[in-house]
Motif scaffolding. Structure first.
Motif, short mmCIF file in Angstrom:
data_model
loop_
_atom_site.label_atom_id
_atom_site.label_comp_id
_atom_site.label_asym_id
_atom_site.label_seq_id
_atom_site.Cartn_x
_atom_site.Cartn_y
_atom_site.Cartn_z
N MET A 1 -39.54 36.65 -10.82
CA MET A 1 -38.44 36.97 -11.72
C MET A 1 -38.21 35.86 -12.56
N GLN A 2 -38.33 35.97 -14.06
CA GLN A 2 -37.66 35.09 -14.99
C GLN A 2 -36.26 35.02 -15.18
N PHE A 3 -36.09 33.71 -15.75
CA PHE A 3 -34.52 33.69 -15.96
C PHE A 3 -34.44 33.14 -17.41
N ARG A 4 -33.14 33.49 -18.00
CA ARG A 4 -32.98 32.96 -19.18
C ARG A 4 -31.51 32.38 -19.39
N ILE A 5 -31.40 31.20 -20.21
CA ILE A 5 -29.88 30.67 -20.65
C ILE A 5 -30.05 31.11 -21.99
N THR A 6 -28.84 31.58 -22.51
CA THR A 6 -28.65 31.93 -24.11
C THR A 6 -27.16 31.41 -24.31
N SER A 7 -26.95 31.11 -25.42
CA SER A 7 -25.62 30.76 -25.93
C SER A 7 -25.18 31.23 -27.16
N GLU A 8 -23.95 31.51 -27.28
CA GLU A 8 -23.49 32.01 -28.57
C GLU A 8 -23.29 30.98 -29.62
N THR A 9 -23.65 31.28 -30.82
CA THR A 9 -23.67 30.25 -31.95
C THR A 9 -22.21 30.04 -32.66
N LEU B 1 -31.58 28.92 -24.90
CA LEU B 1 -31.52 27.55 -24.75
C LEU B 1 -32.50 27.09 -23.76
N ALA B 2 -33.17 28.26 -22.85
CA ALA B 2 -34.10 28.08 -21.77
C ALA B 2 -34.74 29.18 -21.37
N LEU B 3 -36.01 29.07 -21.31
CA LEU B 3 -36.53 30.30 -20.70
C LEU B 3 -37.41 29.76 -19.43
N CYS B 4 -37.07 30.31 -18.17
CA CYS B 4 -37.39 29.86 -16.89
C CYS B 4 -38.14 30.72 -16.20
N ALA B 5 -39.27 30.13 -15.57
CA ALA B 5 -40.12 30.91 -15.00
C ALA B 5 -39.84 31.50 -13.49
N LEU C 1 -27.68 25.59 -8.11
CA LEU C 1 -28.94 26.46 -8.51
C LEU C 1 -29.90 25.78 -9.44
N ARG C 2 -31.18 26.00 -8.88
CA ARG C 2 -32.31 25.15 -9.54
C ARG C 2 -33.18 26.43 -10.21
N LEU C 3 -33.37 25.96 -11.51
CA LEU C 3 -34.13 26.94 -12.54
C LEU C 3 -35.23 26.02 -12.63
N LEU C 4 -36.69 26.57 -12.55
CA LEU C 4 -37.84 25.90 -12.53
C LEU C 4 -38.72 26.38 -13.55
N ARG C 5 -39.47 25.27 -14.20
CA ARG C 5 -40.30 25.40 -15.29
C ARG C 5 -39.80 26.03 -16.45
N LEU D 1 -26.09 33.33 -18.44
CA LEU D 1 -27.18 33.14 -17.52
C LEU D 1 -27.81 34.68 -17.04
N CYS D 2 -28.87 35.13 -17.07
CA CYS D 2 -29.19 36.21 -16.90
C CYS D 2 -30.88 36.33 -16.31
N PRO D 3 -31.02 37.07 -15.33
CA PRO D 3 -32.36 37.40 -14.69
C PRO D 3 -33.02 38.61 -15.58
#
Length: 389
Positions: free
Chosen positions: A1-9, A18-22, A168-172, A197-199
């Motif tokens: 399952m991938q995960f993503r970090i986003t932020s409001e501008t 901010l990040a797309l994590c594998a 929490l560890r987010l990888l790649r 933070l979202c799956p």
């Protein structure tokens, strides 16, 4: 399952990735149980269950008590109004009882428990409850507001260390935006601030989003030369990282569900995660142009609590994985926004006898869940005819 970090501008534009994590490690973990401390209720005049537990503890060595609530008594010995000083101790247990040193008609009671800010309805509470000078102490209550007597002072006599949070560890991860800038600055640790933070499901859509504050405790390159990094994060709010949430999210990995009642096999944490996922995916669902007078069937076979009722209602109105509020307030908002319905309409409640038996406040939990009759009154107030079958 991938995960993503986003932020409001800052200027209110759409979210910035901010990040797309594998993948992730320790994303789905039940939080460690809070530390249990020892307190002394000094100069106490116990009543009700507290008196019974004190007597039992003298014979058996200890006795369970449950939720203990303290509220200040003013200089006249009256409860302070409005109630601004609620202090709660959860899963309390009486450990010892002895005569009070200052007044032999009173007792000092040693209790063990954990601070319960949820029951107190606050974000934090002091280490011990305090009252202004000249106030006469505290009135003691049980879970259902039953009086348990009073005491003049509360002392913390044994404080245990709180358990360390599980990082929490987010990888790649493929960093961008201010995360990439922070990494390029060379700092080993830094605050990322507030972020979502979202799956993600297999199509790259968010299953559910959580706003939290992230602190990067450490990071390293996943593979030299790729630009991908592994992040170790401290998450300020992590009540969404439960094993039950994993069960719910796995049912959403192929996208919004196409079958009803998949949530029924989930426990409380899983159903809560399902409800959040349904709400997060509202925009991805087509809005039906319903006409007034339409009828909707609510499958009541699994409505054993108010959360199950809200999930069944969402699916009755919007189909599998649908959302139509999680409490009276949010249901009312959905009605005002015409989320797939127009009033008046009819709700056919199948197998309603299950909800009639199960709904309502539980003596084992600190909540105010509505009864079956209160739900019917709510529907009638909002021009919804309910047919029970």
């Amino acid at each position: 399952m991938q995960f993503r970090i986003t932020s409001e501008t800052e200027n209110g534009d759409p979210e910035e990735t901010l990040a797309l994590c594998a993948q992730a490690e320790a994303y789905y973990v039940d939080p460690p149980y809070p530390a249990r401390h020892h307190y002394e209720l000094r100069d106490c005049a116990p009543e009700g269950q507290l008196a019974s537990a004190a007597a039992k503890a003298q014979n058996d060595g200890s006795a369970p008590l449950g939720l203990l609530t303290l509220r200040a008594l003013d200089r006249n010995g009256k409860r302070v109004e409005p109630i601004w000083d609620v202090w709660c101790l959860g899963d309390a247990r009486v450990l010892n009882v002895r005569p009070s040193f200052g007044d032999r008609t009173l007792v000092d009671i040693t209790v063990e428990g954990r601070e319960d800010i949820v029951a107190a309805g606050v974000n934090e509470q002091p280490e011990i409850p305090e009252v202004p000078p000249l106030f006469q102490g505290f009135h003691l209550y049980g879970r259902d507001e039953e009086p348990w007597g009073s005491c003049r002072q509360v002392a913390l006599i044994d404080k245990q260390p709180e358990p360390d949070p599980i990082p929490l560890r987010l990888l790649r991860c493929e960093p961008s935006g201010r995360l990439l800038a922070a990494l390029e600055s060379g700092d080993d640790q830094f605050d990322l601030g507030g972020a979502y933070l979202c799956p993600l499901d297999r199509m790259g859509r968010a299953i559910e989003e959580h706003w939290t504050c992230l602190h990067v405790e450490s990071w390293s390159y996943s593979t030299p030369g790729t630009g991908q990094v592994d992040l170790t994060l401290n998450v300020s709010c992590d009540d969404f990282r439960t094993a039950g949430a994993r069960e719910a999210h796995e049912l959403w990995t192929a996208g919004p569900p196409t079958e009803p009642n998949l949530w029924a096999a989930l426990g409380t944490a899983g159903r809560a995660a399902w409800s959040r996922a349904a709400q997060s995916n509202l925009r991805a669902r087509p809005t039906l142009d319903a006409l007034p007078g339409a009828a909707y069937h609510l499958d009541g076979r699994y409505v054993t609590d108010v959360l199950a009722f809200s999930l069944a209602l969402g699916e009755a109105v919007s189909g599998p994985g649908g959302y139509f509020g999680s409490c009276f307030g949010t249901i009312e908002y959905c009605l005002e926004e015409n989320r797939g319905v127009q009033r008046p309409f009819t709700l056919v409640w199948d197998d309603h006898h299950i909800a009639r038996t199960c709904l309502g406040p539980s003596p084992l939990t600190h909540d105010a869940s509505p009864t079956f009759e209160q739900i019917l009154e709510f529907f009638a107030k909002h021009e919804i005819e309910v047919l029970l079958s």
